[in-house]
Design an enzyme around this catalytic site. Structure first.
Site, PDB file in Angstrom:
ATOM      1  N   TYR A 131     -32.888 -13.866   2.900  1.00 32.61           N
ATOM      2  CA  TYR A 131     -33.711 -13.166   4.096  1.00 32.61           C
ATOM      3  C   TYR A 131     -34.059 -14.233   5.167  1.00 32.61           C
ATOM      4  CZ  TYR A 131     -37.334 -11.190   7.061  1.00 32.61           C
ATOM      5  OH  TYR A 131     -37.868 -10.607   8.163  1.00 32.61           O
ATOM      6  N   GLU A 219     -33.989 -11.015  13.119  1.00 30.07           N
ATOM      7  CA  GLU A 219     -34.005 -10.847  11.705  1.00 30.07           C
ATOM      8  C   GLU A 219     -32.677 -10.602  11.000  1.00 30.07           C
ATOM      9  OE1 GLU A 219     -37.039  -8.227   8.875  1.00 30.07           O
ATOM     10  OE2 GLU A 219     -35.799  -7.153  10.235  1.00 30.07           O
TER      11      GLU A 219
END
Length: 413
Positions: A131, A219
């Protein structure tokens, strides 16, 4: 949605689709798998000839996360909005199951969103998922990287259950990002050898993209490792609308079909509006006052239905439009007008509220708190309007009264 809005501290963002975000990232040298946007089933099938294969991924393009785990309303038990395909026939079947259909995810709500665009990408052999996000940390006033070895998962869930698996690195705006920051992030993910070099390039270019495009958040979930190369398998980018005047190319990516119609109307009238999930409509002047109003409504057990800031230079017509936008939400069971008049005059607010309430035949409790410039004129106008208005002395009094009024309306119903 209210929680997300608070975390962004009232910034109203413009969202773009995944395929658009990846095109921007690629422009700045951030590695992404090859992919082609498709606006129809035929275009999705044609994309197969331009991709390496032999695996392909068909992705529904809507402004919401959790597409892969979602479901389509016409087939609730079927596959979601991200499908792995092995042939042109599979791609065609996946595209036919998505285009024009309504996809429901944990972020869309039960009403879902109609899929009008697809993204067909090359299937890659993923070694590991991570992530990564870049955002402005309001507490430090710095651009901050967040990375985790728990790629592909909900980062909020990771933060709650295993916060030690999230590593943050803040960048001093005076010096910008350096190789040291990028290597620190790479090592935090357990990368080694050539993968570190790839990750350093990835992070450096990602930072450059974030800064130069005035993004509010980037993101990457998941960020993946493929043959020692770090790539963005999925991407989300938001942009602060206040900076879009510097980026006509980014502004042109707006997909108005994905936006709340009332948010578009508000934008046209220079109003700041975000729909939330509650039942108490709020109209205020000033973002800070809006945040305070929403917080105190929650303090007394209510739920705000929106963020609506008419600003300091609103006209009677703009206030009328704002009031109509609030009332167009079927979930609104009460309205709180909270105005602290400085540049914005209380009598102008009163005129707009009166005009709108009479035009739409107001049938929910209305609490009005006015203070500041021309406050007596504003109160007089409302008192003589013939409307059933509940007056409040201050914000605390107003919040208590509107929450009580909506609870009373529910009991009566």
């Amino acid at each position: 949605m209210y929680k997300n809005f608070i975390e962004h501290k009232g910034i109203i963002d413009m969202n773009i689709h995944e395929y658009q975000a990846k095109a921007l990232l690629e422009r700045f040298g951030v590695a992404v798998p090859k992919g082609i946007a498709a606006m129809s089933v035929d275009e999705a099938v044609a994309a197969v000839d331009e991709l390496p294969g032999p695996l392909y991924v068909v992705k529904a393009q809507i402004h919401a996360g959790g597409r892969g785990a979602g479901h389509f309303t016409d087939n609730p038990t079927g596959k979601g909005g991200v499908r792995l395909c092995k042939s042109a026939e599979d791609v065609k079947a996946a595209a036919e199951a998505m285009v024009g259909k309504v996809l429901v995810t944990k972020q869309t709500g039960p009403e879902g969103k109609e899929v009008q665009r697809l993204y067909v990408t090359d299937g890659v052999d993923i070694e590991k998922e991570y992530y990564c996000s870049v955002l402005l940390d309001r507490e430090t006033g710095r651009v901050t990287f967040m990375v985790s070895t728990e790629g592909g998962m909900d980062i909020e869930e990771v933060a709650e259950k295993t916060p030690e698996k999230i590593v943050k690195t803040s960048i001093d705006p005076a010096t910008g990002m350096s190789g040291f920051h990028a290597r620190k992030l790479a090592f935090a993910l357990g990368l080694s050898g050539n993968a570190v070099k790839s990750a350093v390039k990835f992070f450096m270019n990602l930072y450059k993209c974030f800064i130069e495009l005035d993004a509010s958040i980037v993101e990457i979930n998941p960020m993946i490792l493929v043959n020692d190369e770090v790539m963005a398998l999925d991407a989300k980018m938001n942009f602060d609308e206040n900076a879009l005047f510097r980026h006509a190319d980014v502004a042109a990516l707006r997909d108005e079909t994905e936006e709340d119609p009332n948010e578009k109307i508000a934008k046209d009238w220079e109003l700041s509006y975000v729909r939330l999930d509650g039942n108490i409509g709020c109209m205020v002047n000033g973002a800070g006052l809006a945040m305070s109003t929403m917080d105190i409504i929650k303090l007394y057990g209510g739920e705000p239905a929106n963020f609506l800031d008419v600003g300091g230079g609103a006209t009677k017509e703009r206030v009328t439009t704002a009031f109509k936008i609030i009332l167009s939400d079927p979930n609104v069971e009460g309205i709180l007008v909270n105005i602290f008049g400085g540049i914005m005059r209380c009598d102008v607010i009163a005129e707009g509220v009166i005009a709108a309430a009479k035009e739409v035949n107001l049938n929910v409790p209305l609490v009005v708190r006015l203070e500041g410039t021309n406050v007596e004129q504003g109160k007089k106008l409302i008192a003589e309007s013939g409307l059933d208005v509940i007056s409040a002395n201050d914000l605390d009094d107003a919040a208590r009264k509107v929450v009580d009024a909506t609870k009373g309306a529910n009991k009566a119903a």
